[in-house]
Scaffold this motif. Structure first.
Motif, PDB file in Angstrom:
ATOM      1  N   ILE A  11       0.842  -1.196   0.000  1.00 20.41           N
ATOM      2  CA  ILE A  11       0.000   0.000   0.000  1.00 20.41           C
ATOM      3  C   ILE A  11       0.879   1.248   0.000  1.00 20.41           C
ATOM      4  N   ALA A  12       1.924   1.249   0.808  1.00 22.33           N
ATOM      5  CA  ALA A  12       2.830   2.401   0.871  1.00 22.33           C
ATOM      6  C   ALA A  12       3.510   2.624  -0.478  1.00 22.33           C
ATOM      7  N   CYS A  13       3.933   1.547  -1.131  1.00 24.89           N
ATOM      8  CA  CYS A  13       4.582   1.675  -2.445  1.00 24.89           C
ATOM      9  C   CYS A  13       3.625   2.266  -3.471  1.00 24.89           C
ATOM     10  N   VAL A  14       2.395   1.786  -3.479  1.00 24.95           N
ATOM     11  CA  VAL A  14       1.399   2.279  -4.434  1.00 24.95           C
ATOM     12  C   VAL A  14       1.088   3.744  -4.159  1.00 24.95           C
ATOM     13  N   GLU A  15       0.902   4.104  -2.902  1.00 18.71           N
ATOM     14  CA  GLU A  15       0.621   5.506  -2.561  1.00 18.71           C
ATOM     15  C   GLU A  15       1.780   6.414  -2.952  1.00 18.71           C
ATOM     16  N   GLU A  16       2.997   5.959  -2.699  1.00 13.38           N
ATOM     17  CA  GLU A  16       4.176   6.741  -3.070  1.00 13.38           C
ATOM     18  C   GLU A  16       4.248   6.910  -4.583  1.00 13.38           C
ATOM     19  N   ALA A  17       3.974   5.840  -5.312  1.00 13.72           N
ATOM     20  CA  ALA A  17       4.008   5.902  -6.775  1.00 13.72           C
ATOM     21  C   ALA A  17       2.910   6.827  -7.299  1.00 13.72           C
ATOM     22  N   GLU A  18       1.707   6.758  -6.712  1.00 18.46           N
ATOM     23  CA  GLU A  18       0.613   7.648  -7.128  1.00 18.46           C
ATOM     24  C   GLU A  18       0.983   9.105  -6.878  1.00 18.46           C
ATOM     25  N   ASP A  19       1.602   9.389  -5.738  1.00 16.69           N
ATOM     26  CA  ASP A  19       2.048  10.755  -5.439  1.00 16.69           C
ATOM     27  C   ASP A  19       3.079  11.224  -6.465  1.00 16.69           C
TER      28      ASP A  19
END
Length: 79
Positions: A11-19
């Motif tokens: 989840i953290a990786c996806v959120e970071e990538a979306e940002d």
């Protein structure tokens, strides 16, 4: 990595990538450049512990020229 830990990491990786994608999209927009296919790469979610990759996509020659013009020239400093 335990199951819950893996899920939080994913989840953290996806959120970071979306940002990151949103930041790049905004910066390109300020320069008058649009990459219609700028997005997270759905194939990167297929890993055991997914960590998103960003797909910059294909663009035409005019867009490539606009991106090149928006970037600092050799020897120029950025703020």
């Amino acid at each position: 990595m335990a199951g819950n830990e893996r899920a939080r990491h994913s989840i953290a990786c996806v959120e970071e990538a979306e940002d990151a994608v949103n930041s790049l999209r905004a910066a390109l927009k300020r320069s008058g450049v649009t990459l219609p296919s700028l997005r997270l790469d759905p194939a990167s979610y297929a890993r055991d512990v997914p960590c998103a990759l960003v797909e910059l996509g294909r663009c035409n020659v005019d867009t490539v020229r606009m991106i090149a013009a928006a970037l600092p020239r050799e020897g120029q400093r950025t703020s």
